[in-house]
Structure formats: structure tokens, C-alpha cells
Design an enzyme around this catalytic site. Structure first.
Site, PDB file in Angstrom:
ATOM      1  N   GLU A 157      54.762  -8.372 -10.171  1.00 46.34           N
ATOM      2  CA  GLU A 157      55.269  -8.529  -8.799  1.00 46.34           C
ATOM      3  C   GLU A 157      56.430  -7.562  -8.570  1.00 46.34           C
ATOM      4  O   GLU A 157      57.524  -7.746  -9.100  1.00 46.34           O
ATOM      5  CB  GLU A 157      55.700  -9.976  -8.571  1.00 46.34           C
ATOM      6  CG  GLU A 157      54.549 -10.974  -8.734  1.00 46.34           C
ATOM      7  CD  GLU A 157      55.015 -12.417  -8.722  1.00 46.34           C
ATOM      8  OE1 GLU A 157      55.510 -12.870  -7.673  1.00 46.34           O
ATOM      9  OE2 GLU A 157      54.894 -13.080  -9.775  1.00 46.34           O
TER      10      GLU A 157
ATOM     11  N   GLU B 188      61.276  -8.950 -15.237  1.00 48.26           N
ATOM     12  CA  GLU B 188      60.897  -9.859 -14.158  1.00 48.26           C
ATOM     13  C   GLU B 188      59.711  -9.343 -13.357  1.00 48.26           C
ATOM     14  O   GLU B 188      58.955 -10.120 -12.778  1.00 48.26           O
ATOM     15  CB  GLU B 188      62.085 -10.104 -13.224  1.00 48.26           C
ATOM     16  CG  GLU B 188      63.152 -11.009 -13.800  1.00 48.26           C
ATOM     17  CD  GLU B 188      62.636 -12.415 -14.029  1.00 48.26           C
ATOM     18  OE1 GLU B 188      62.018 -12.988 -13.115  1.00 48.26           O
ATOM     19  OE2 GLU B 188      62.827 -12.939 -15.146  1.00 48.26           O
TER      20      GLU B 188
ATOM     21  N   GLU C 188      55.135 -23.035 -16.886  1.00 54.26           N
ATOM     22  CA  GLU C 188      55.362 -21.595 -16.973  1.00 54.26           C
ATOM     23  C   GLU C 188      55.629 -21.217 -18.420  1.00 54.26           C
ATOM     24  O   GLU C 188      56.419 -21.872 -19.105  1.00 54.26           O
ATOM     25  CB  GLU C 188      56.593 -21.149 -16.165  1.00 54.26           C
ATOM     26  CG  GLU C 188      56.416 -21.010 -14.687  1.00 54.26           C
ATOM     27  CD  GLU C 188      57.669 -20.413 -14.018  1.00 54.26           C
ATOM     28  OE1 GLU C 188      58.417 -19.670 -14.705  1.00 54.26           O
ATOM     29  OE2 GLU C 188      57.904 -20.710 -12.836  1.00 54.26           O
TER      30      GLU C 188
ATOM     31  N   LYS D  73      60.261  -8.599  -7.222  1.00 59.22           N
ATOM     32  CA  LYS D  73      61.115  -9.590  -7.867  1.00 59.22           C
ATOM     33  C   LYS D  73      62.428  -8.933  -8.295  1.00 59.22           C
ATOM     34  O   LYS D  73      62.424  -7.840  -8.864  1.00 59.22           O
ATOM     35  CB  LYS D  73      60.419 -10.205  -9.081  1.00 59.22           C
ATOM     36  CG  LYS D  73      59.194 -11.037  -8.730  1.00 59.22           C
ATOM     37  CD  LYS D  73      58.807 -11.969  -9.857  1.00 59.22           C
ATOM     38  CE  LYS D  73      59.798 -13.106  -9.965  1.00 59.22           C
ATOM     39  NZ  LYS D  73      59.374 -14.123 -10.955  1.00 59.22           N
TER      40      LYS D  73
END
Length: 478
Positions: A322, A331, A268, A325
Site C-alpha cells: 500500500e 509499512e 494480523e 501508508k
């Protein structure tokens, strides 16, 4: 300037270590992407697979083993990393039959139609508030036993760690793991990875380090842009990007516990395109710069300063924004794409896109001087899809000369045009001659990934270089 014979002679006089370095520097890494699904507005798995293929993405990392996703990935030729979530670690560690059942249902049922390459057993377990660390290595071992039972032992097993597993990370040469983790978890895990031929998964985010220390960390250094670099006081190596410094801190930590032979993969890394006011550096331009420069660095470069022979394999975070999240705004804004499949910003994802100039300039310390013509004007000739290789002037004459000797010697580049009296002899500088030779070698190698590096002495450009009557070829100079 020396003759071709002296080029060759000089090359033969290079030390064995220099020769090995140039052989090793032509290694390029791979780019993948994390496909997270903490959202209620994402495309169907089948649509996602079509998006991945349309973008040339052939490596993807998941956070579970969702059956619909794995079925959609079947026969797609996309390499897949799946995950066993933290909440199952204790059960898998305690019961081999539980591990067998999980592997049969989630791996065996989908392989080989779905190209499952690796299993991430847990994720950042050392910072799991539920204290699942004691179960990690036993769970990895039981999953491996299950893979062997089902004739699937070619699938790698690892577990992503966060940089918080380090006790020290600066300078990179002083990198070390937290003492309390070494005996119970780090050494047993690294020993398992070594025995099974696997690699250590690492999640690394320069964004966090920059946001917390923007008063002392250069933004260009964090974004892999041009910068003077930072010298490691412990080993004298110079770093031009915070990410590479972070990774070498992990390498140093592994060496400190005598596991420097275990490979590292970045599972990541990314940069948010939006953040809260306190999240310094979050923004679309910076996200585009970080990811664009990183992709170009990975696909056209070699390893880190501490491990130059080991190419970087990286999974960008993340495929989509997203919306469910939790946490700060950042985030929910790491995605390369919106849920409607439109790009959040332009960034290259393949070597072909890098060659087309779809990225911010990679971290190199000079512009392509040979693109300046004899009348002092800069050439603006551009050919879509074509790339050339030129010398990095700030690498220094010694490094450029060594690369020039290699290209004109063992490398097989056509260096006749830079001999005395030939069309490309003037200007008679190491940088100009090295640029011609580097490009000849690069074209001879069909512009392959990693063929334009020469230990950091060269980089790829998308405008055709040349000076005076000298034109840089596109066919190896033959």
C-alpha cells in the site's frame, strides 16, 4: 520390533491424557488475508475478489465497511470480517440509535449476500493516541444490541489488540496484561466475548520483536524455520517459533485474569519484503519464509504448546503493498501482491499449494529419514500434487512409539507391512516404522488437514518416501 498385537496392547495401556492429546492434535486452522486500501493504485474491488478466488483465499478482513467492497464480495462465498473505525467509538458508545443506524447501513444492507462473519470494533484501541479506550466495551455492547435487533446476532464482535497490551510477555508462562488496562477494559471485554461466544482478536508481529532484539533472538526462530527451540522456564514447554511464544503469552495473560476459555484469533501477522536500513530482517526472502512457513504450520498443524487442542486461525497482513501508508519503508511493503496483482514472492496460501511444495520447509527438527534407500542414496522421486506423512526423528522414540501405537491401533492404519518378515520391516527402527504407519493413517484420512501431526511427531513431505523394497502407499496401505 513389536508385533501388531503388542502395538495394540501398548496403545491400550496409554494414559487417558495421551489418548486425548492425539485426538486433539488433528485440528488444523484457517488462513485469511487483510485487504487494506491505503493506496491510490489498487485494482477495483471486483478485480480483487477475482484475485482472492483465483488464489483460493476464502477469508478476508477489511478495515472499514466500504459499500463497493462489500458489494463486490457478495455471493463470493468469501467469509468477511469488517471494521468499525476508532473515530466512531465514542458516538456508538454514547448513542444506541447511532449504533442501530450504523449496523443497518453497513451490515444489514449487505448480509447475508456478503458473508459477514465478524465485526472488529476499533483497532488496537489501547494505543490509540486519541484515548478511545473508555468507549471500547460500551461500543461493542451497543453494536451487539443492534445486531440482535436486526436478527444478526450470529455475527461475532471483537476488537484487535496489539501485543503492547501486555505488561509481561517473556517467558510466555509469565504473560500478563498491563495493570491499568485490566479493570477498565480487559476484563469487561473478555467477559463480553465469553458471554457472546466470540473470540479475542490479536495482532502479533514477530518481525518487530526480532528487529529490536536481533542480537538475542534467532532469525530461524522468528521465521518458523528449523531451530533447537526455546524452553519456557516457567512451565517447561518448548517453543520452536516466536509467534507461538507471543500467542501463548496472551493465553497466559487471559488465564491470569481467569478467561482461559476465550479463543484467540490472529487478525494480523506478517513480515515486510522491504525496509529501511535500520529495520533488521526486512527482506523478500525472509517475508517468503515467514509467511510460507506460517501457512504450512497453520494448515497442517495443531495449536500452540500451551493450547494444543485449539487450532490457529490467522489473517496474513497484507494482500497488497500500500503506497500511501505513512511511516518507515516496511509499512508500504507487507503485501503478498503488487497492485498489478503479481506476487511479490512465492508463498502457498492453501493446503493444496502446501502439498505442491510451494513453501519453505516448515519448522520441524529432522529430515524424512525413510526417504533414504537401502543403498544409502536419497530418493528423489516426486509426484506433483501428492503428499506423504513421515516421522519427525527429533521428536524422540517415546513420542514416536506413542504415535505408532495410535496409528496401528485405534487409528486403523495398515501396519502389516512393518511386521517381522514383511517388506517394510527393515530397517527395524521406531522412526522408520512410525513413518510407514503415520503415512498409512494420513492416506486413510484422505490427506486431510491435521492428519499428519501426531503431537508434533510427524510432518508432510512432497517426495515419495521409501526404503529398500518398501514403498509408501497413497491409499492408506490397504
Amino acid at each position: 520390533m513389536a508385533s501388531l498385537r503388542s502395538f495394540t496392547l501398548s496403545f491400550l495401556l496409554l494414559s487417558f491424557s495421551s489418548l486425548s492429546f492425539f485426538h486433539a492434535s488433528f485440528a488444523a486452522g484457517t488462513i485469511g488475508v487483510n485487504y487494506g486500501r491505503v493506496a491510490n493504485n489498487l485494482p477495483t474491488p471486483a478485480e480483487v475478489v477475482s484475485l482472492l478466488k483465483s488464489q483460493g483465499i476464502n477469508r478476508v478482513k477489511l478495515y472499514d465497511t466500504n459499500s463497493d467492497v462489500l458489494k463486490a464480495l457478495a455471493n463470493s462465498a468469501i467469509d468477511v470480517v469488517v471494521a468499525l473505525p476508532n473515530e466512531l467509538l465514542s458516538s456508538v458508545a454514547a448513542d444506541q440509535s447511532f449504533a442501530d443506524t450504523w449496523v443497518k447501513a453497513n451490515i444489514s444492507e449487505h448480509f447475508p449476500q456478503t458473508k459477514i462473519e465478524a465485526i472488529a470494533v476499533g483497532n488496537e484501541v489501547f494505543v490509540d493516541p486519541k484515548n478511545t479506550t473508555p468507549f471500547l466495551v460500551p461500543a461493542m455492547k451497543n453494536v451487539y444490541k443492534s445486531l440482535v435487533k436486526f436478527n444478526l446476532s450470529s455475527i461475532k464482535i471483537s476488537s484487535p489488540i496489539a501485543l503492547s497490551a501486555l505488561q509481561n510477555s517473556y517467558p510466555s508462562s509469565a504473560g500478563s496484561f498491563k495493570t491499568e488496562l485490566i479493570g477498565p477494559a480487559i476484563k469487561p471485554m473478555l467477559d463480553f466475548l465469553r458471554q457472546t461466544g466470540s473470540y479475542l482478536m490479536v495482532n502479533a508481529y514477530p518481525f518487530f520483536a526480532y528487529a529490536a532484539n536481533s542480537d538475542v533472538i534467532s532469525l530461524d526462530y522468528a521465521l518458523l524455520k528449523e531451530n533447537p527451540g526455546v524452553v519456557d522456564s516457567g512451565n517447561g514447554l518448548k517453543y520452536h517459533s516466536l509467534l507461538e511464544a507471543q500467542l501463548d503469552a496472551v493465553h497466559s495473560a487471559m488465564s491470569a485474569v481467569q478467561y482461559n476459555d476465550v479463543k484467540l484469533v490472529v487478525t494480523e501477522t506478517g513480515w515486510p519484503s522491504m525496509g529501511d536500513e535500520a529495520e533488521i530482517g526486512a527482506g523478500e526472502a525472509n517475508a517468503a519464509a515467514y509467511n510460507g512457513n506460517l501457512v504450512k504450520r497453520v494448515l497442517t498443524g495443531n495449536g500452540t504448546p500451551l493450547r494444543p487442542q485449539e487450532p490457529l486461525d490467522v489473517y496474513l497482513f497484507a494482500l497488497f503493498n500500500e503506497n500511501q501508508k505513512p511511516g518507515p519503508t516496511s509499512e508500504r511493503n507487507y503485501g503478498l501482491f503488487y497492485p498489478n496483482e503479481k506476487r511479490v514472492y512465492d508463498v502457498p496460501l492453501t493446503l493444496e499449494q502446501v502439498g505442491d511444495g510451494q513453501s519453505t520447509p516448515v519448522n520441524k527438527s529432522s529430515s524424512p529419514v525413510p526417504a533414504v534407500q537401502s543403498d544409502g542414496k536419497v530418493s528423489t522421486t516426486s509426484t506433483a500434487g501428492q503428499t506423504w506423512c513421515v516421522a519427525n526423528g527429533n521428536a524422540g522414540d517415546e513420542k514416536l512409539q506413542a504415535g505408532l501405537d495410535y496409528a496401528c491401533g485405534e487409528g486403523g492404519a495398515d501396519c502389516r507391512p512393518i511386521q517381522v518378515g514383511s517388506a517394510c520391516y527393515s530397517p527395524s527402527t521406531v522412526e522408520a516404522h512410525a513413518s510407514y504407519a503415520f503415512n498409512s493413517y494420513y492416506q486413510k484420512k484422505s490427506r486431510g488437514a491435521g492428519a499428519c501431526d501426531f503431537g508434533g511427531a510427524a510432518y508432510v513431505v512432497t517426495q515419495q518416501p521409501g526404503f529398500g523394497n518398501c514403498k509408501f502407499p497413497t491409499d492408506g496401505g490397504a
